[in-house]
Design a protein around this motif. Sequence first.
Motif, short mmCIF file in Angstrom:
data_model
loop_
_atom_site.label_atom_id
_atom_site.label_comp_id
_atom_site.label_asym_id
_atom_site.label_seq_id
_atom_site.Cartn_x
_atom_site.Cartn_y
_atom_site.Cartn_z
N ALA A 1 -6.28 -1.58 -1.47
CA ALA A 1 -6.12 -0.14 -1.28
C ALA A 1 -7.25 0.61 -1.97
CB ALA A 1 -4.77 0.29 -1.84
N GLY A 2 -7.60 1.78 -1.46
CA GLY A 2 -8.60 2.64 -2.10
C GLY A 2 -9.17 3.63 -1.11
N LEU B 1 1.42 -2.66 -3.06
CA LEU B 1 0.83 -1.32 -2.92
C LEU B 1 1.43 -0.37 -3.95
CD1 LEU B 1 0.65 -0.86 0.98
CD2 LEU B 1 -1.27 -1.20 -0.59
N ALA B 2 2.72 -0.53 -4.25
CA ALA B 2 3.36 0.32 -5.27
C ALA B 2 2.72 0.06 -6.63
CB ALA B 2 4.86 0.04 -5.31
N ALA B 3 2.45 -1.22 -6.93
CA ALA B 3 1.82 -1.56 -8.21
C ALA B 3 0.40 -0.99 -8.28
CB ALA B 3 1.81 -3.07 -8.39
N MET B 4 -0.35 -1.09 -7.15
CA MET B 4 -1.72 -0.54 -7.13
C MET B 4 -1.70 0.97 -7.33
SD MET B 4 -3.69 -2.47 -4.02
CE MET B 4 -3.20 -4.07 -3.51
N GLY C 1 -3.08 5.38 -11.58
CA GLY C 1 -2.77 6.56 -12.39
C GLY C 1 -2.29 7.76 -11.59
N LYS C 2 -2.02 7.54 -10.29
CA LYS C 2 -1.60 8.68 -9.45
C LYS C 2 -0.10 8.97 -9.60
CE LYS C 2 -5.18 7.82 -6.04
NZ LYS C 2 -5.50 6.70 -5.18
N GLY C 3 0.63 8.08 -10.23
CA GLY C 3 2.07 8.28 -10.41
C GLY C 3 2.71 6.95 -10.74
N THR C 4 4.02 6.95 -10.80
CA THR C 4 4.73 5.72 -11.14
C THR C 4 5.12 4.97 -9.87
OG1 THR C 4 6.86 6.83 -10.99
CG2 THR C 4 5.76 6.86 -13.16
#
Length: 263
Positions: free
Chosen positions: A98-99, A198-201, A206-209
């Motif tokens: 992701a990015g 994807l949730a971990a990434m 730093g965009k959220g939890t």
Amino acid sequence: MDLGITGKAALVTAASRGLGRAVALRLSQEGARVAICSRNAETIKAAREQIHAQTGNEVIAYVCDVTDGDQVIDLCNRAEVELGSLDILVTNAGGPPAGMAAEFGPDDYRAGIELNLLSTISLICATLPKMRKNNWGRIIAITSVAARQPIPHLAISNTARAGVLGYLKSLSSQVAAEGITVNAVCPGYTKTERITELAAMFAESGKGTVEDFYRNIEVDVPMHRMGTPEEFAAAVGFLASEAAAYITGVALPIDGGWIKSLY
Ligand code: NAP
């Protein structure tokens, strides 16, 4: 509903877990003889045993990295010899990192294109002559909603998967009169390990939890929930069926209504 694929030979790649395994199970439940592959010998063997235990039908497991063209040719040849034909091909691979678009360079895009675009082309090139011999075939490529509506933080996926749709659409009209249909399926958010990754990434960026990631999905998806691999596999099973003989060249979202465009 009888899908009319009892005894057909199906190859499903990247099928040790998640969407690929659910599709292989579905086709096996419908009476198809199924070959599956992934890179890890232990997990693909475990998937084979699970599917066979649930359906009692023939399931063969291979180790294959779908980014390796020679391994793909070997996989398709062995599956045809051991199953007696190859009637249904479901292409699948893992997802790229992701990015955002400008965070990656050419080497990152090249790797993503090899994983998600060239693997699809290699698998189809190796399988198509086998379907042409029988004047019957179902080619279904697992892509993503990102192929139809780019997702900002999945730039590599957006890029590679749009190419898959261009290739499939081109191929679909070329082979339509030969009894071979060519379609894409575009999963939206579906509960698999890919979503956990994807949730971990998302949390690492730093965009959220992790909880924020799942809350955002619930807000974004009109059905306010993720899909299940079984719901996804049911749609693939239909596209593989006799009933879907007049459907070709489509990119079907299975996304709880997430894609916003008309087409
Ligand atoms: P997953 O749970 O991460 O499973 C990926 C599978 O692919 C595993 O069986 C893995 O096994 C195999 N694999 C990965 N790379 C491979 C390679 N090079 N050659 C052969 N097998 C390979 O993913 P998923 O959720 O089922 O997703 C499947 C595809 O749909 C991915 O491309 C994903 O990006 C896309 N997608 C998923 C969602 C979703 O919400 N789940 C949404 C949109 C798109 P090994 O590690 O043993 O090789």
